[in-house]
Design an enzyme around this catalytic site. Structure first.
Site, PDB file in Angstrom:
ATOM      1  N   SER A 267      26.058  64.728  56.653  1.00 30.24           N
ATOM      2  CA  SER A 267      26.192  64.751  54.879  1.00 30.24           C
ATOM      3  C   SER A 267      27.321  65.837  54.577  1.00 30.24           C
ATOM      4  O   SER A 267      27.820  66.556  55.584  1.00 30.24           O
ATOM      5  CB  SER A 267      25.022  65.351  54.408  1.00 30.24           C
ATOM      6  OG  SER A 267      24.702  66.578  54.604  1.00 30.24           O
ATOM      7  N   LYS A 268      27.654  65.846  53.372  1.00 30.37           N
ATOM      8  CA  LYS A 268      28.560  66.914  52.836  1.00 30.37           C
ATOM      9  C   LYS A 268      28.331  68.431  53.345  1.00 30.37           C
ATOM     10  O   LYS A 268      29.340  69.049  53.919  1.00 30.37           O
ATOM     11  CB  LYS A 268      28.728  66.806  51.465  1.00 30.37           C
ATOM     12  CG  LYS A 268      29.175  65.655  50.972  1.00 30.37           C
ATOM     13  CD  LYS A 268      30.253  65.931  49.622  1.00 30.37           C
ATOM     14  CE  LYS A 268      30.846  64.532  49.247  1.00 30.37           C
ATOM     15  NZ  LYS A 268      29.859  63.832  48.564  1.00 30.37           N
TER      16      LYS A 268
END
Ligand code: GLU
Length: 494
Positions: A267-268
């Site tokens: 994810s980010k």
């Protein structure tokens, strides 16, 4: 099959045949079949490394089988698709060297074909016009949920006469099981009752994503769909749509997603960035990133580093692991280092210059920088893993005198140490050829003559030569600076 009621004569059918005839199955590949794969990104963001790996797997599989690798830009969601994302994806794929065998196909250009295919499905009895209102659909859904099955429209039988009301076109979902003989996940069976009469064309006539994927893959002649396993449940629906159209479904291979170093989905938070960040900010080579990504979830059965071309010769979906792959930046750096050592010096010099220009706006670069960088590359690339490190290691010889000393460098340059450098100076000055190994030997002789260890000379000399910036070993650092500059840096500390 297309939703037609299956009426086997149970008394005549052998049990196994009966089961086989009840299932919608993916086609098996006949020996002479020409392999066609595709990468089908939605241009709603950059090309992330999961997408890059999917593209690589498709590319390798096609190369392995002497087939074609195609690209389809799934830009049907006009609101979320951007030209910027399309450009980033095309640039990322080109950078990785993933050449396609045909120009990319833009899904948005094919709406008319998607509509035509849906109407053909209606004619075949595999799809139908559904006039149910939103409220009716909601009620049908609730009813289906209560009965533990997927939604079925009352219009699927075709018994209810057409009206002027707006309609959507729905798939007549199968009654029987759908089996995806997935090349990675194995047989995945979905009960027909769990597949709803999904929408193929919306009331404004626009095709849904599910329809578009199937029609495009069919028209492109795709034989193998290799993609992330987040699409696994879509496969059953898509197989049902193929069947409604009377087409053979391709083989599917759903590859596990990439997880972050901590094992959680990428994810980010993990800096899940586009490939351009791996290039522009982290300084990886395309061949290094590609060689690392192909090993994320696939193994040739040994640990040798393979280029994507080498891997393509042996790529085999049966060796794709089912467990999610974990991103490991150390491994990535080591694989990249392997390619950096083998890369052309002039190319690396150019990349290093570009990297400095883009990432080091505060560096004052001397006019002779290109030649200096070019001359340093053969040495620096032996001890760097990325272009970013090549750039960092270039700083010390690009910096202009007098050097700014960092805290550690200042600490190393005691009065005693400066006096020692002053005694070293004439011995170095005597070297006309200014050769790295001769200079290194001189340093050894010098510490012996001083009756001290290298630990007494190394830190202050390094401090004087680089100001504390990363630099290769001392003989090479001296050589890279050149005689005049190196001696002047010593003199600066007297
Ligand atoms: N466009 C989809 C995505 O970017 C992929 C669809 C497919 O590979 O079938 O996730």
């Amino acid at each position: 099959m297309g939703g037609e009621a299956h009426q086997p004569d149970a008394g005549l059918l052998h049990k196994r045949d009966e089961i086989a005839s009840l299932m919608l199955t993916t086609r098996s590949m006949s020996s002479g079949q020409h392999v066609v794969t595709r990468f089908a990104p939605s241009p709603t963001g950059f090309l992330h490394i999961g997408g890059a790996r999917t593209a690589l797997f498709n590319w390798m599989f096609a190369r392995r089988h002497g087939g074609k690798y195609l690209l389809r830009i799934e830009d049907t969601d006009r609101a979320r698709s951007t030209q910027e994302a399309i450009d980033a994806i095309l640039a990322g794929l080109a950078w990785l060297g993933l050449d396609t065998d045909e120009p990319p196909l833009f899904q948005s250009t094919r709406a008319a074909r998607h509509q035509q295919a849906a109407h053909e499905m209606i004619k075949r009895g595999g799809a139908f016009r559904c006039y149910a209102t939103d409220a009716e659909v909601e009620a049908l859904r609730n009813e289906a949920r209560a009965e533990g099955r997927a939604m079925r429209s009352p219009y699927r039988s075709g018994d209810i006469p057409a009206t002027d009301r707006p309609f959507v076109v729905r798939l007549k979902a199968p009654d029987d099981d759908v089996v995806n003989s997935d090349l990675v996940q194995g047989d995945v069976r979905i009960r027909g009752r769990d597949i709803d009469d999904l929408i193929l064309l919306r009331s404004d006539g626009t095709p849904t994503y599910m329809l578009a994927v199937v029609v495009d893959d069919h028209d492109m002649g795709v034989t193998h769909v290799i993609r992330g396993d987040d699409h696994l449940t879509n496969a059953a629906r898509q197989i049902a749509i193929y069947s409604a159209a009377g087409w053979d479904a391709p083989r599917f291979a759903h590859i596990p997603l990439i997880h972050g170093p901590d094992g959680a989905k990428l994810s980010k938070r993990h800096g899940a960035l586009g490939v351009e960040a791996y290039r522009d900010e982290m300084g990886y080579l395309p061949e290094g990133l590609a060689a690392y990504l192909i090993r994320l979830g696939w193994s040739p059965g040994h640990d040798d580093i393979l280029s994507k071309e080498e891997a393509a010769e042996v790529f085999d979906l049966s060796r794709v692991v089912k467990a999610p792959a974990r991103l490991d930046f150390n491994k990535l750096a080591n694989v990249n280092a392997h390619f950096l050592k083998r890369a052309d010096d002039a190319r690396l010099a150019g990349l290093t210059r570009d990297f400095i220009a883009a990432n080091k706006p505060d560096w004052t670069i001397p006019p002779a920088a290109p030649e200096k960088i070019r001359a340093a590359i053969p040495i620096l690339k032996q001890r760097s893993k990325t272009i970013a490190e090549l750039a960092e290691m270039s700083f010390f010889f690009l910096a202009s005198r007098p050097l700014q000393l960092d805290a550690a460098a200042q600490k190393a340059l005691t009065g005693e140490a400066r006096a020692r450098l002053q005694r070293l100076h004439p011995r170095l000055q005597a070297h006309a050829a200014w050769d790295a190994s001769a200079l290194a030997a001189e340093l050894k002789d010098f510490v012996a003559a001083e009756g001290v260890g290298m630990g007494q000379l190394g830190p202050p000399l390094r401090a004087a030569l680089s100001g504390g910036a990363p630099a290769p070993d001392l003989g090479q650092a001296l050589a890279l600076l050149g005689r005049e500059e190196a001696l002047a840096r010593l003199e600066d500390q007297f």
